[in-house]
Design a protein around this motif. Sequence first.
Motif, PDB file in Angstrom:
ATOM      1  N   GLU A   1       0.861  -1.117   0.004  1.00  0.00           N
ATOM      2  CA  GLU A   1       0.000   0.078   0.009  1.00  0.00           C
ATOM      3  C   GLU A   1       0.963   1.395  -0.031  1.00  0.00           C
ATOM      4  O   GLU A   1       0.606   2.235  -0.691  1.00  0.00           O
ATOM      5  N   GLN A   2       1.942   1.147   0.629  1.00  0.00           N
ATOM      6  CA  GLN A   2       2.978   2.196   1.107  1.00  0.00           C
ATOM      7  C   GLN A   2       4.109   2.427  -0.170  1.00  0.00           C
ATOM      8  O   GLN A   2       4.727   3.550  -0.171  1.00  0.00           O
ATOM      9  N   GLY A   3       3.997   1.472  -1.061  1.00  0.00           N
ATOM     10  CA  GLY A   3       4.876   1.446  -2.129  1.00  0.00           C
ATOM     11  C   GLY A   3       6.196   1.456  -1.821  1.00  0.00           C
ATOM     12  O   GLY A   3       7.097   2.080  -2.472  1.00  0.00           O
ATOM     13  N   LEU A   4       6.427   0.700  -0.925  1.00  0.00           N
ATOM     14  CA  LEU A   4       7.836   0.703  -0.291  1.00  0.00           C
ATOM     15  C   LEU A   4       8.433  -0.898  -0.429  1.00  0.00           C
ATOM     16  O   LEU A   4       7.636  -1.715  -0.230  1.00  0.00           O
TER      17      LEU A   4
ATOM     18  N   GLY B   1      18.718   4.769   0.943  1.00  0.00           N
ATOM     19  CA  GLY B   1      17.913   5.585   0.207  1.00  0.00           C
ATOM     20  C   GLY B   1      16.402   5.092   0.305  1.00  0.00           C
ATOM     21  O   GLY B   1      15.475   5.796  -0.105  1.00  0.00           O
ATOM     22  N   GLY B   2      16.147   4.335   1.398  1.00  0.00           N
ATOM     23  CA  GLY B   2      14.850   4.053   1.614  1.00  0.00           C
ATOM     24  C   GLY B   2      13.994   4.737   2.698  1.00  0.00           C
ATOM     25  O   GLY B   2      14.879   5.646   3.667  1.00  0.00           O
ATOM     26  N   ARG B   3      12.644   4.657   3.061  1.00  0.00           N
ATOM     27  CA  ARG B   3      11.881   5.280   3.859  1.00  0.00           C
ATOM     28  C   ARG B   3      11.791   4.268   4.999  1.00  0.00           C
ATOM     29  O   ARG B   3      11.165   2.949   4.637  1.00  0.00           O
ATOM     30  N   PRO B   4      12.398   4.125   6.228  1.00  0.00           N
ATOM     31  CA  PRO B   4      12.223   3.025   7.133  1.00  0.00           C
ATOM     32  C   PRO B   4      10.995   3.133   7.712  1.00  0.00           C
ATOM     33  O   PRO B   4      10.941   3.290   9.020  1.00  0.00           O
ATOM     34  N   LEU B   5       9.785   2.556   7.087  1.00  0.00           N
ATOM     35  CA  LEU B   5       8.522   2.516   7.774  1.00  0.00           C
ATOM     36  C   LEU B   5       8.337   1.483   8.980  1.00  0.00           C
ATOM     37  O   LEU B   5       8.899   0.351   8.508  1.00  0.00           O
TER      38      LEU B   5
ATOM     39  N   ILE C   1      18.909  -7.170   0.315  1.00  0.00           N
ATOM     40  CA  ILE C   1      20.305  -7.706   0.683  1.00  0.00           C
ATOM     41  C   ILE C   1      21.245  -6.511   0.834  1.00  0.00           C
ATOM     42  O   ILE C   1      22.066  -6.478   1.619  1.00  0.00           O
ATOM     43  N   GLU C   2      20.887  -5.446   0.175  1.00  0.00           N
ATOM     44  CA  GLU C   2      21.840  -4.312   0.159  1.00  0.00           C
ATOM     45  C   GLU C   2      21.591  -3.691   1.421  1.00  0.00           C
ATOM     46  O   GLU C   2      22.525  -3.233   2.327  1.00  0.00           O
ATOM     47  N   VAL C   3      20.467  -3.511   2.064  1.00  0.00           N
ATOM     48  CA  VAL C   3      20.241  -2.969   3.397  1.00  0.00           C
ATOM     49  C   VAL C   3      20.941  -3.927   4.389  1.00  0.00           C
ATOM     50  O   VAL C   3      21.530  -3.362   5.440  1.00  0.00           O
ATOM     51  N   LEU C   4      20.741  -5.211   4.194  1.00  0.00           N
ATOM     52  CA  LEU C   4      21.234  -6.304   5.465  1.00  0.00           C
ATOM     53  C   LEU C   4      22.846  -6.042   5.249  1.00  0.00           C
ATOM     54  O   LEU C   4      23.438  -6.116   6.571  1.00  0.00           O
TER      55      LEU C   4
END
Length: 400
Positions: free
Chosen positions: A187-190, A333-337, A384-387
């Motif tokens: 829903e949030q497009g994340l 570059g993400g939004r940590p919802l 994988i990039e985030v981890l």
Amino acid sequence: MTRCGQLAACSEDPACLTRRYLTPPMRIAHNLLAGWMSEASLVPRVDNAGNLVGRLAGQHERRVLLLGSHLDTVPNAGAFDGVLGVLMGLAVAERLRGEDLPFHLDVVAFSEEEGVRFSKPYLGSAAVAGAFPSEWLERRDADGISLRDAIAGFGLDPDAIDRCGYDPRDVVGFIEPHLEQGPVLEEQGLPVGVVGGIAGQSRLRLAFRGRAAHAGTTPMHLRQDALLCASRFVSHVRDHAAGVEELRATVGSIHVTPNAPNVVAAEAEVSLDVRHRDDAPREAAVRDLVAAAHSIAEIEGVEFELLEETSQRAIAMDPGLAGHLQAAVEHCGGRPLQVLSGAGHDAVMLAHRFPVAMLFLRHPGAVSHHPDERVDAADVAVGIEVLTQLVLNLAKQQRS
Ligand code: HGY
Ligand code: MN
Ligand code: MN
Ligand code: MN
């Protein structure tokens, strides 16, 4: 074929994916995964609870970061619940080879999270958390096989389960990547989100015991019909839960005896799964529903027994580790919802002993515990990039 696809072929049923605890397909999955781990310079081992652990050795002799999820599935499962988290852990380890981390990186494939075979979830992670009481070894599966014999039959030592645990002083934390199994990120497009907490859950087994009778000769008013009571209970659960904000209550399984079309049911055993983000409404709902079962049985002159109740309290993530995970999402570059998990995870069991944090992946269609379960490769790449960034941040923190 992708690694998820190859693991999905390790199934007890040729027509769909079912891989329960300590079954032969689980061993085939272990062999596949251990091969990939070895190729990535990890050292694989299977502990005495049947968990597969691949270690990427780090500089420090004892410190260790755990990363992974579960390898078992529900019947007729999707290909990603659990497995995706294990394979993302392996992908991160592959990228960090030669990094000389200040801790070992253990990629963990827990062996029994769903609780299908022995009606008890989190057996693998309970062993790693040092919370596996020996009486569990006497539990039996639907074929009457004891957990003790199933472990021994897998070539493991049931009496050494208490040595599967890690010393909390050595553990940097446990990170579990997992499909959201819900609609929020879509829903949030994340592509990814950070789990804020895991709903508490209660799992019960209830029995209605009436009297078997001939379907043709027994008048309706002279019956003690266990299946009638169970069916009234099932619809009551649905109506009761509909009236309590955010409560989820489910009767997912029913076993009828003698289960014959021309016999009034003597016994009906039903499961009850109750979830809520807060513990008080969940505990109140369990009380109400057990009381309702009693009165439904009484009206029909049927006996009722609460056979078993196990529950896990709602779990908050470790603020430090979750903070590092949020920073890694932002770094990429993400939004940590923050997202609440309605599903249980191995992190529930490990949270009692180690710092835990979870990364959710967007779940297209939010269909889970079903063959239509899907995930987008692009979201997996972001995860994988985030981890990888998270592990590097933790390594930097450990070195400072
Ligand atoms: O049931 C659950 O919440 C998880 O899929 N084991
Ligand atoms: Mn599941
Ligand atoms: Mn899962
Ligand atoms: Mn009620």
